[in-house]
Design a protein around this motif. Sequence first.
Motif, short mmCIF file in Angstrom:
data_model
loop_
_atom_site.label_atom_id
_atom_site.label_comp_id
_atom_site.label_asym_id
_atom_site.label_seq_id
_atom_site.Cartn_x
_atom_site.Cartn_y
_atom_site.Cartn_z
N ILE A 180 17.02 44.61 60.70
CA ILE A 180 17.32 45.74 59.87
C ILE A 180 17.95 46.79 61.10
O ILE A 180 18.89 47.52 60.61
N ASP A 181 17.52 46.75 62.17
CA ASP A 181 18.09 47.63 63.28
C ASP A 181 19.63 47.11 63.32
O ASP A 181 20.60 48.13 63.40
N ALA A 186 16.51 43.33 52.95
CA ALA A 186 15.56 43.41 54.15
C ALA A 186 14.32 43.55 54.19
O ALA A 186 13.18 42.93 54.54
N LYS A 187 14.40 45.06 53.73
CA LYS A 187 12.74 45.49 53.59
C LYS A 187 12.08 44.88 52.57
O LYS A 187 10.72 44.88 52.78
N SER A 234 21.48 48.54 60.44
CA SER A 234 21.72 50.12 60.36
C SER A 234 22.67 50.47 61.57
O SER A 234 23.19 51.47 61.31
N ARG A 294 12.59 43.26 61.65
CA ARG A 294 12.79 44.50 62.05
C ARG A 294 13.95 44.79 62.75
O ARG A 294 14.79 45.64 62.79
N LEU A 321 19.92 46.72 53.58
CA LEU A 321 18.78 47.14 54.12
C LEU A 321 17.53 46.84 53.01
O LEU A 321 16.46 46.82 53.30
N THR A 322 17.74 47.44 51.76
CA THR A 322 17.05 47.12 50.83
C THR A 322 16.39 45.58 50.70
O THR A 322 15.36 45.61 50.66
N TYR A 336 26.08 40.99 58.92
CA TYR A 336 25.43 40.67 57.74
C TYR A 336 26.31 40.32 56.51
O TYR A 336 25.99 39.58 55.56
#
Lengths: 362, 447
Positions: free
Chosen positions: A147-148, A38-39, A151, A144, A35-36, A281
């Motif tokens: 990321i979805d 990707a952001k 998560s 986005r 996540l980190t 991922y």
Amino acid sequence: MTSKQIITPEIHSLIDPVISNLKRHQLIEDKDVALTIAKLLMKVISVSKWSNPQELIEIIRKVGLIIHKSYPRKIIPGNIVRRVLFIIREETIEEEDNINSNFPMMSSMFSLLTTNKRKEDQIQVAKPKEKTSDLRSIIAQGIRELIDEISNVNEGIENMIADLIHDNEVLLTPTPNSDSVLHFLIKAKTKRNFTVLVTENYPNDIEKSHYFVKKLAEHKIETILIPDSTSYAVMSRVGKVIIGTNAVFANGGCLSNSGVSQVVECAKEHKTPVFAVAGLYKLSPLYPFTKDDLIEVGNSGKVLNYDDYKLIENVQVVTNTLEDYIPPDLIDIFITNIGGFASTFIYRIVLDNYKVEDNKLD
Amino acid sequence: MSQEQSKLSSKELKELKKKEKAARRQAQKEASGITPEQQQKNLEQKLQETKKTSQTPTNLKKQLNQTLIKNEKKVPHLFGHLETREQRNASSPTISNLVHPSILTLTLKYSNYKIVGSNSRLKNMLLAFKQVIEDYKTPESTTLSRHLTNHLSHQIEYLKTGRPLSVSMGNAIRWLKQEISHISIDINELKAKEILCSKIDDFVKEKIELSDRLIVENASKHISNGSTILTYGHSQVLEELFKYCVLEQDKTFNLIIVDSRPLFEGKKLFRNLVDSDVTNSIRIQYALLNSLNSTLLEDVDVVFLGAHAMLSNGRLYSRVGTALIAMMSHTRNIPVLTCCESIKFSDKVQLDSVTTNELADSEDLINNFNIPPQKKSFALEQFIKQEKGEESINDSPLANWKDLPNLNILNILYDLTPPEYIKKVVTELGSLPPSSVPVILREYKNT
């Protein structure tokens, strides 16, 4: 263009904290890492200046390389970078297709013979500048979604439970640090009754294993904690082995905690099926050619305490490997958030999610 | 009618009496109509009475059973048939006035793993028995050959409360009892005791010390200069083997010591090697079981394993984890050798590690991560529990694991290695494949 010019100070200021977190092993959970990254890439794309997609791809590749070099043994950051590159390339291909519809498909053998140079030229010619802001928002949307996906990875995996576990089954898991396995088992409890054997994974994950079994027991799952040495003794009673993974390679082999490979080998010897749980991922387009390079080595003081000067003085080598490579033939099924696959099929899934030209970032 | 009654066996008679007694008691209780409060009072009175009464064996047993209060049996259902330490303690005859002090100390040393390993347990037991025999006095109106076996049985019963008997100990006890029964009644007591003691000495010398010597000489052929040897845990014979290779044969080699929780016996081997000053010639690598995969990648020439017992179907019963190492070495084509004295051969057959095993304390796995369990005696533990009450000192997540009904911790001590993983069993009678174990057993029995 040199890397200095591509990576502007603004981008550096974004990357640096993430890199130092990675280097200090402050980001441990695979999901958090994914996540980190990707952001971070999303921010990089919005901050950086680029006039055409090829420049953007160049920037992302450079960023990916910097992240990779900060922690070469971690596979996941590279995966995310390549996933983002895939998103960008998909968008540009679409644009290209609008302009030049008879352009050959990238994934065909034919593209191996053409050079990227010509494509670049074409894209540059084809791209009017106004389109970049449009592309920016499309790519941001793609990230986005990524990321979805990351998560919500556990929900996707959980959907397969009912097909995999029968009532009163005895399961064994040698990866008490895996969040996915924990969610999987807790969710499975809603549908089935079963017993879980959990290995301690001494010395690196022993505390995590205690939390893990406590969590399971609190969810009314019959849980048995066993030392690592006991896995052969109990294997004859085990119905299925479930392992968490750190990374899955294109050949279907995977990286997991140290100690997992012996449990899996043991399962093979007893003809016990082995499931590996992995979010999409974690699938990597790389092949594990040099196994020794993949395995990370940790603090040897955990194996032989430094207090024990008498032993420390006389020992030549103490190793504390953190990971194990598990060859594809030892795993029966990979359970991902998009379904279950045999280990021999992983390469196809990888092709669906990555572009071959991004396998090498430098 | 009366004839028919007399035909009843004594066992049936006993049962009949028991039933009658129970019925009578029931009737009495109902007649007197005791209220709950009175019952409580009665109980307290009884408790005080028991405190006053002298410490006869039966009373002691009762007291011990009372201190147990609730039998917290936390064994996973798959392993419910294995005996826990609490059960062993509860079923033990606490006839401490009959038990020799040397047996008491030995039991304590067994239970807190001060003495581990089949060989040293056997040796120490026989030495303790020697003391028991030396201090023994035949009561009047019995003979030594009859009463001593009985006396020894009491000692053995107590010894079992520390840890169950090992296979070699069982074999040795069988031998000793036979020797005692062979002693004729005409020999005077002093002489008989002397004979027995010297026989025990001979047994230790022959079955352990000389056997080990032979095994070591035999096995040392497999260690050549510069080779890499892998071993697991601690075995008395193997320790002697490594020392022998350095001190008497002047070899240098690499030794990988693989170790596991909770006993860390590999460290013991390591320490003993350091103490005997052989580490200049042996390059030692220390690894935990979990990194075995990468450890085995390095070229290991031969794997040496210790043994607790060789079963008659060719399976090796040894410290838990041994099977794992044997399996992995087997799949990588590394020869697996085991060194085992013939006293450890057993005529039992077993197919998997779960059916018969020794259950160690679950607490050993929780309380200390890096050191072998430091056990207190059962009585001391009880005392500490009473003193401290419910407050617990450690803050590990599983400090109160017994409160979670669904959580179990399994700590078994042995596992079973199938014969196909083992290339060779080195014994004092020569080297043989695991399939030849029953042959040796037969020969052994005939002599």
